[in-house]
Design a protein around this motif. Sequence first.
Motif, PDB file in Angstrom:
ATOM      1  N   ASP A 125       0.812  -1.210   0.000  1.00 58.04           N
ATOM      2  CA  ASP A 125       0.000   0.000   0.000  1.00 58.04           C
ATOM      3  C   ASP A 125       0.850   1.267   0.000  1.00 58.04           C
ATOM      4  O   ASP A 125       0.359   2.354  -0.278  1.00 58.04           O
ATOM      5  N   TRP A 126       2.137   1.143   0.277  1.00 58.44           N
ATOM      6  CA  TRP A 126       3.063   2.276   0.281  1.00 58.44           C
ATOM      7  C   TRP A 126       3.677   2.512  -1.104  1.00 58.44           C
ATOM      8  O   TRP A 126       4.481   3.434  -1.281  1.00 58.44           O
ATOM      9  N   VAL A 127       3.303   1.681  -2.060  1.00 60.73           N
ATOM     10  CA  VAL A 127       3.830   1.790  -3.424  1.00 60.73           C
ATOM     11  C   VAL A 127       2.680   2.021  -4.395  1.00 60.73           C
ATOM     12  O   VAL A 127       1.704   1.275  -4.400  1.00 60.73           O
ATOM     13  N   ASP A 128       2.810   3.032  -5.229  1.00 57.50           N
ATOM     14  CA  ASP A 128       1.835   3.258  -6.298  1.00 57.50           C
ATOM     15  C   ASP A 128       2.225   2.351  -7.456  1.00 57.50           C
ATOM     16  O   ASP A 128       2.954   2.739  -8.370  1.00 57.50           O
ATOM     17  N   THR A 129       1.739   1.114  -7.387  1.00 53.78           N
ATOM     18  CA  THR A 129       2.152   0.122  -8.379  1.00 53.78           C
ATOM     19  C   THR A 129       1.617   0.437  -9.776  1.00 53.78           C
ATOM     20  O   THR A 129       2.220   0.040 -10.773  1.00 53.78           O
ATOM     21  N   LYS A 130       0.513   1.139  -9.842  1.00 51.08           N
ATOM     22  CA  LYS A 130      -0.034   1.528 -11.146  1.00 51.08           C
ATOM     23  C   LYS A 130       0.894   2.531 -11.838  1.00 51.08           C
ATOM     24  O   LYS A 130       1.211   2.397 -13.023  1.00 51.08           O
ATOM     25  N   THR A 131       1.334   3.533 -11.071  1.00 46.16           N
ATOM     26  CA  THR A 131       2.260   4.518 -11.640  1.00 46.16           C
ATOM     27  C   THR A 131       3.583   3.871 -12.016  1.00 46.16           C
ATOM     28  O   THR A 131       4.184   4.215 -13.044  1.00 46.16           O
ATOM     29  N   MET A 132       4.040   2.915 -11.209  1.00 46.72           N
ATOM     30  CA  MET A 132       5.256   2.196 -11.572  1.00 46.72           C
ATOM     31  C   MET A 132       5.083   1.490 -12.912  1.00 46.72           C
ATOM     32  O   MET A 132       5.953   1.533 -13.786  1.00 46.72           O
ATOM     33  N   ALA A 133       3.942   0.835 -13.066  1.00 43.94           N
ATOM     34  CA  ALA A 133       3.682   0.128 -14.320  1.00 43.94           C
ATOM     35  C   ALA A 133       3.665   1.092 -15.500  1.00 43.94           C
ATOM     36  O   ALA A 133       4.177   0.784 -16.581  1.00 43.94           O
ATOM     37  N   GLU A 134       3.079   2.255 -15.295  1.00 37.74           N
ATOM     38  CA  GLU A 134       3.012   3.255 -16.363  1.00 37.74           C
ATOM     39  C   GLU A 134       4.395   3.778 -16.743  1.00 37.74           C
ATOM     40  O   GLU A 134       4.586   4.311 -17.840  1.00 37.74           O
ATOM     41  N   HIS A 135       5.359   3.609 -15.818  1.00 37.94           N
ATOM     42  CA  HIS A 135       6.741   3.984 -16.109  1.00 37.94           C
ATOM     43  C   HIS A 135       7.566   2.773 -16.549  1.00 37.94           C
ATOM     44  O   HIS A 135       8.800   2.842 -16.603  1.00 37.94           O
ATOM     45  N   GLY A 136       6.882   1.669 -16.828  1.00 43.18           N
ATOM     46  CA  GLY A 136       7.565   0.484 -17.329  1.00 43.18           C
ATOM     47  C   GLY A 136       8.283  -0.331 -16.287  1.00 43.18           C
ATOM     48  O   GLY A 136       9.206  -1.086 -16.606  1.00 43.18           O
ATOM     49  N   ILE A 137       7.863  -0.221 -15.020  1.00 46.94           N
ATOM     50  CA  ILE A 137       8.553  -0.902 -13.922  1.00 46.94           C
ATOM     51  C   ILE A 137       7.648  -1.957 -13.295  1.00 46.94           C
ATOM     52  O   ILE A 137       6.519  -1.659 -12.894  1.00 46.94           O
ATOM     53  N   ILE A 138       8.140  -3.169 -13.208  1.00 47.09           N
ATOM     54  CA  ILE A 138       7.423  -4.237 -12.514  1.00 47.09           C
ATOM     55  C   ILE A 138       7.721  -4.138 -11.021  1.00 47.09           C
ATOM     56  O   ILE A 138       8.885  -3.971 -10.619  1.00 47.09           O
TER      57      ILE A 138
END
Length: 376
Positions: A125-138
Amino acid sequence: MSAATPTPQDAGLPAPPVLPSSRFGDQTTSSASATKPTILHLGDDIRWNHELYAELSTKFRIERSYSMGREEFKTALKERKWGDFVGMYRPFWNTGGEMGNWDLELISLLPESCKIYASAGAGFDWVDTKTMAEHGIIYCNSASACTESVVDVAIVLILSAYRAIPWSFLAARSCSATEFADANQNIAAVTHNPNNTILGIVGLGKIGYRIAQKASTAFEMKIWYHDVVRMEEREKAIGAKWCETLEELLKNSDCIVLATPFSGAVLLSHAQFAQFKRGSRLINIARGKLIDEEALLKALDDGIISAAGLDVHAHEPHVNKELAQRKNVMVLSHTAGASVESHVGFERLGMENLLGFLGGGEAVTPVNLHWLKKRE
């Protein structure tokens, strides 16, 4: 004591050339070490999986951030202190996270070369995993490494709620003869065995499913569950009943266990507590923010909830004092997943994610593939 970070030479292993099939492509320089892509290791040294770390070191150059506050970390990223690293590795949940939440502010500062973040711990919950994905990061978590530890504590909390363990424990610990006698003489009138009662599980993922296995086998509890997706194979394996709505689960269960990720919204507040079966119990080993704690206090006062077991809290590290002082509420310090076995697994799984994905294969425990957008 933290062990020193091993080098490839310490392990007697040569530094191989970069493989053409890797995710990060060819990087040719005059230095053998410089040809290796970089991984940024966040936080403390590893402690257990030294051979695997040595293998990681033969294929990647390891840079370290150690413990660094948010502003210092942001400055380091802006100044490209660690260069164009291809992945990040955080082996412990209590170190390497001093920079706070991973939101757009931090994620936007990462180099375009970064493809993966492998971290310890189950929750994200401390990671915006959606934004990471949008930046190409798994983003990869390590939930499977702590499953047994979390589930065992869930079982403890279930038993504590049925058998009034906090009341008995606090009475004995007070060393008061009066309180001891009160618990000794009156607990039997309000406690029950869990056998043949309905255990309602919110979220039948790995942890929820394992709770169901242990509770149904050891205590002969009947398993009902609610999830966004029906899991028929798991249903059949444990004889569980699927509830299409959360309301159906709450109305029929004798004990509710939260084993679902926090999606950014409170799951249980006044409206949901009004749907609970009167006198039922509530266990939370997921995330504290899933519960409106003021609504829980009212439900306890009204007798809707007869007992609760909380490993997690809405405002950690601060615990709600009114909840903590009640003899029908067991409170812990977010330690359900804390065991040596969990930490060994966190270390190992993080490295396996990095070696697998960056080596041209697949990550072991990705959580945001459904949002991932490949860069052109």
